[in-house]
Design an enzyme around this catalytic site. Structure first.
Site, PDB file in Angstrom:
ATOM      1  N   LEU A  26       0.820  -1.213   0.000  1.00  0.00           N
ATOM      2  CA  LEU A  26       0.000   0.000   0.000  1.00  0.00           C
ATOM      3  C   LEU A  26       0.852   1.259   0.000  1.00  0.00           C
ATOM      4  O   LEU A  26       0.623   2.175  -0.786  1.00  0.00           O
ATOM      5  CB  LEU A  26      -0.933   0.005   1.214  1.00  0.00           C
ATOM      6  N   ALA A  32       9.627   1.885   6.775  1.00  0.00           N
ATOM      7  CA  ALA A  32       8.762   0.698   6.753  1.00  0.00           C
ATOM      8  C   ALA A  32       7.919   0.654   5.489  1.00  0.00           C
ATOM      9  O   ALA A  32       7.744   1.655   4.790  1.00  0.00           O
ATOM     10  CB  ALA A  32       7.862   0.683   7.989  1.00  0.00           C
ATOM     11  N   LEU A  34       4.026  -0.824   4.221  1.00  0.00           N
ATOM     12  CA  LEU A  34       2.726  -1.254   4.724  1.00  0.00           C
ATOM     13  C   LEU A  34       2.010  -2.076   3.662  1.00  0.00           C
ATOM     14  O   LEU A  34       1.882  -1.644   2.512  1.00  0.00           O
ATOM     15  CB  LEU A  34       1.874  -0.046   5.110  1.00  0.00           C
ATOM     16  N   ASP A 172       3.758  11.754  15.225  1.00  0.00           N
ATOM     17  CA  ASP A 172       3.555  12.138  13.820  1.00  0.00           C
ATOM     18  C   ASP A 172       2.067  12.360  13.564  1.00  0.00           C
ATOM     19  O   ASP A 172       1.478  11.764  12.663  1.00  0.00           O
ATOM     20  CB  ASP A 172       4.115  11.061  12.890  1.00  0.00           C
TER      21      ASP A 172
END
Length: 277
Positions: A26, A32, A34, A172
């Site tokens: 995605l 990272a 996702l 964040d």
């Protein structure tokens, strides 16, 4: 000359290399990736966050940092779920060396899949709708529209207040890390941007990759300041309504007033940095 080769993500952890259907990438960030995948059953969607190893770091340091960060994120989520805050539940996690896996060199965290629309998209769609239709809206309809968005802003404040009351700092806070989960699946938003979006449902906080545990007013105020700046840069039409976020926040827990007072100091420091450049 820039390369036109398609991006190839790093290898998936071994538990997901033969998953059917395969995990769907995605988003990809600096730290990272996702994916959308399934958990135990093909009908049970889940979010998979993968932290790949960093080849530029010393291997021992890389493994230690990756493990610490995935555990910190998981611990924050588990604590928030226990406190009743709307966040994804942790389903599983692992890192290199924990299960004897070789070659992957990273860590992964599987979480509950949250249905709904990102608040950033909801507000952008609403702003476009208002821009196109403002001339045709009567005073009563305009007030109703503004009341809808004010209510959403207040719910955002309640969600952030619940987060801080539980002793967690997001790190964040932007409207991209808030999901509006509709009351029922039937109320999923249509894809067309021309529609006036629904604002019903719970505000769910996501992406705790930079989260930490703290009860300090300074940390809470910085969290709020980041969110306020995000509204200023991304949602100019709703920025004047940010006071509703702070109103909802103030209602959410007893220590909120102290954090809001500290927010004024954080704003002053932010303005000074902007003037200095």
């Amino acid at each position: 000359m820039a390369s036109t080769d398609p991006y190839t993500p790093p290898p998936l952890p071994s538990p997901f290399t033969n998953t059917t259907p395969p995990p769907q990438l995605l988003t990809q960030g600096a730290e990272a990736h996702l994916y959308k995948t399934v958990f135990l059953s093909p009908s049970a969607p889940a979010a998979l966050k993968v932290r790949p190893s960093k080849p530029y770091r010393h291997p021992i340091l890389d493994r230690r940092l990756t493990r610490q960060r995935i555990l910190q994120e998981a611990r924050c989520l588990v604590k928030l779920v226990r406190e009743g805050v709307n966040v994804p539940a942790v389903l599983a996690l692992d890192w290199e060396g924990q299960s004897g896996e070789k070659g992957f060199g990273g860590a992964w965290l599987m979480m509950e899949w949250i249905e709904g629309m990102v608040v950033r998209v909801v507000l952008e769609r609403w702003e476009k709708y208002m821009k196109r239709n403002q001339a045709g809206l009567g005073a009563e309809e305009f007030e109703k529209e503004e009341a809808r968005v004010r209510d959403l802003m207040k719910r955002i404040g309640h969600a952030v207040g619940a987060l801080h009351k539980a002793g967690v700092i997001h790190g964040d806070l932007t409207t991209s890390n808030l999901i509006l989960r509709p009351p029922t699946r039937a109320e999923q938003q249509p894809a067309a941007d021309e529609t006036n979006p629904s604002m019903e449902g719970d505000v769910v906080l996501i992406d705790f990759g930079l989260a930490s545990q703290s009860l300090q007013d300074e940390d809470r105020a910085v969290d709020l300041y980041v969110l306020e700046r995000a509204f200023g840069s991304t949602h100019p039409r709703t920025e004047p309504l940010f006071t509703e976020v702070l109103s909802g926040y103030k209602e959410s827990y007893k220590g909120a007033s102290s954090a809001l007072k500290r927010l004024e100091e954080v704003r002053m420091r932010g303005r000074k940095r902007s003037m200095i450049g």
